[in-house]
Design an enzyme around this catalytic site. Structure first.
Site, PDB file in Angstrom:
ATOM      1  N   ASP A 176       0.879  -1.175   0.000  1.00 46.45           N
ATOM      2  CA  ASP A 176       0.000   0.000   0.000  1.00 46.45           C
ATOM      3  C   ASP A 176       0.919   1.227   0.000  1.00 46.45           C
ATOM      4  OD1 ASP A 176      -2.194   1.744   0.276  1.00 46.45           O
ATOM      5  OD2 ASP A 176      -2.093   1.684   2.461  1.00 46.45           O
ATOM      6  N   SER A 177       0.328   2.378  -0.228  1.00 46.39           N
ATOM      7  CA  SER A 177       1.131   3.600  -0.159  1.00 46.39           C
ATOM      8  C   SER A 177       1.525   3.921   1.284  1.00 46.39           C
ATOM      9  CB  SER A 177       0.342   4.766  -0.745  1.00 46.39           C
ATOM     10  OG  SER A 177      -0.920   4.842  -0.116  1.00 46.39           O
ATOM     11  N   CYS A 209      -3.699  -1.105  -1.976  1.00 45.49           N
ATOM     12  CA  CYS A 209      -3.982   0.323  -2.160  1.00 45.49           C
ATOM     13  C   CYS A 209      -5.091   0.477  -3.201  1.00 45.49           C
ATOM     14  CB  CYS A 209      -2.709   1.017  -2.639  1.00 45.49           C
ATOM     15  SG  CYS A 209      -2.917   2.759  -3.000  1.00 45.49           S
ATOM     16  N   GLU A 251      -3.755   9.219   9.492  1.00 45.18           N
ATOM     17  CA  GLU A 251      -2.305   9.142   9.735  1.00 45.18           C
ATOM     18  C   GLU A 251      -1.939   9.887  11.024  1.00 45.18           C
ATOM     19  OE1 GLU A 251       0.358   7.905   7.608  1.00 45.18           O
ATOM     20  OE2 GLU A 251      -1.162   6.812   6.486  1.00 45.18           O
ATOM     21  N   CYS A 283     -10.953   3.330   0.121  1.00 49.46           N
ATOM     22  CA  CYS A 283      -9.591   3.771   0.438  1.00 49.46           C
ATOM     23  C   CYS A 283      -9.138   2.978   1.651  1.00 49.46           C
ATOM     24  CB  CYS A 283      -9.577   5.268   0.738  1.00 49.46           C
ATOM     25  SG  CYS A 283      -8.010   5.860   1.375  1.00 49.46           S
ATOM     26  N   HIS A 331      -7.474   3.588   4.196  1.00 50.78           N
ATOM     27  CA  HIS A 331      -7.522   4.196   5.531  1.00 50.78           C
ATOM     28  C   HIS A 331      -8.932   4.259   6.112  1.00 50.78           C
ATOM     29  CE1 HIS A 331      -3.533   5.337   4.338  1.00 50.78           C
ATOM     30  NE2 HIS A 331      -3.313   6.020   5.447  1.00 50.78           N
TER      31      HIS A 331
END
Ligand code: DGL
Length: 270
Positions: free
Chosen positions: A12-13, A75, A151, A183, A185
């Site tokens: 993933d990023s 991702c 984050e 997404c 997250h």
């Protein structure tokens, strides 16, 4: 693929793709997992297709050099923009098709999709959902502030709830009955999203359906049937390591895992 337990590569990023790893561990407890978070180049969600493809190929090559025999592009942005052009030698999955299937299975008439700007621009979820059920209405919304909030560790913060409410207002006014969290997250914002959406909207993410697809394929090939966890079963690599990555990773996985700071272009083979 042959008889032993699989080594699954996941990238993933950033740290969010560990939501897919957590689901994989539930389904395939004896598998070993190498997870790469390309934190140095995050976010992917604002970048062009060409750049996301270049970063994603470097991630694939890094994991393949380490001998993975199955690969998951965790991702959403990379799944939407790069998956079909990646050069991958092993069985591999993105999170887009599994997420779209889960949304179609849950949907009444109208699916809302929230994702990064690049994923929304690609309309990949909209196309995947309509391919499965052309009758469904699909409305998309890019939510670029949500990744940095996660984050930052502000998943359950009043500010996050207000931002989520603002992003979702047009979707809720349009009376979506299902919300696809497009997404990596966003599953970490489930609590806030559920509060803002209320009980009339079903929340769906890709982690569970992607892990199910991987499990089916591996078990068909006679892999992944063991139950004894090997230690350590998850190794983490990040292109820019920091305490934030380790902290979030521990929260998502429920335990600490070894973390190495690497350069994806290094010619490492172990
Ligand atoms: N991993 C990305 C995704 O799922 C979110 C973070 C980013 O923009 O890189 O779309």
């Amino acid at each position: 693929m042959s008889g032993s337990e699989p080594l699954i590569g996941v990238f993933d990023s950033g740290v969010g793709g560990l939501t897919v790893v957590a689901a994989l561990r539930q389904r395939l407890p004896a598998a070993s997992i190498l997870y790469l978070g390309d934190t140095a180049r995050l976010p992917y969600g604002t970048k062009s297709r060409r750049t996301v493809l270049r970063y994603s190929q470097a991630n694939v090559d890094f994991l393949q050099r380490r001998g993975v025999d199955a690969l998951v592009v965790a991702c959403n942005t990379a799944s939407a923009m790069a998956l079909e052009d990646l050069d991958v030698r092993t069985p591999h999955w993105g999170v887009l098709e599994p997420g779209a299937s889960a949304a179609v299975a849950a949907a009444g008439r109208h699916v809302g999709v929230i994702a990064t700007e690049s994923t929304v621009r690609s309309a990949a979820y909209e196309h995947a959902i309509r391919r499965l059920n052309p009758e469904l209405r699909v409305s998309q919304r890019a939510c670029p502030l949500l990744v940095p909030l996660v984050e930052e560790g502000w998943e359950d913060d009043e500010i996050t709830e207000r931002i989520v409410a603002r992003y979702l207002a047009p979707l809720l006014e349009a009376e979506i009955d299902t919300l696809l969290l497009g997404c990596t997250h966003y599953p970490l914002l489930r609590g806030v999203l559920a509060r803002v959406c209320g009980p009339g909207v079903t929340l769906v993410d890709s982690a569970e359906s992607t892990s199910l697809a991987v499990e089916h394929r591996l078990r068909r090939a006679g892999r992944g049937g063991g139950s004894a966890p090997r230690a350590p079963s998850v190794r983490l690599f990040a292109t820019d390591a920091g305490s934030r990555f380790a902290r979030l990773a521990e929260r998502i996985l429920g335990e600490p895992a070894p973390l190495e700071w690497i350069d994806v272009n290094q010619a490492e083979t172990t």
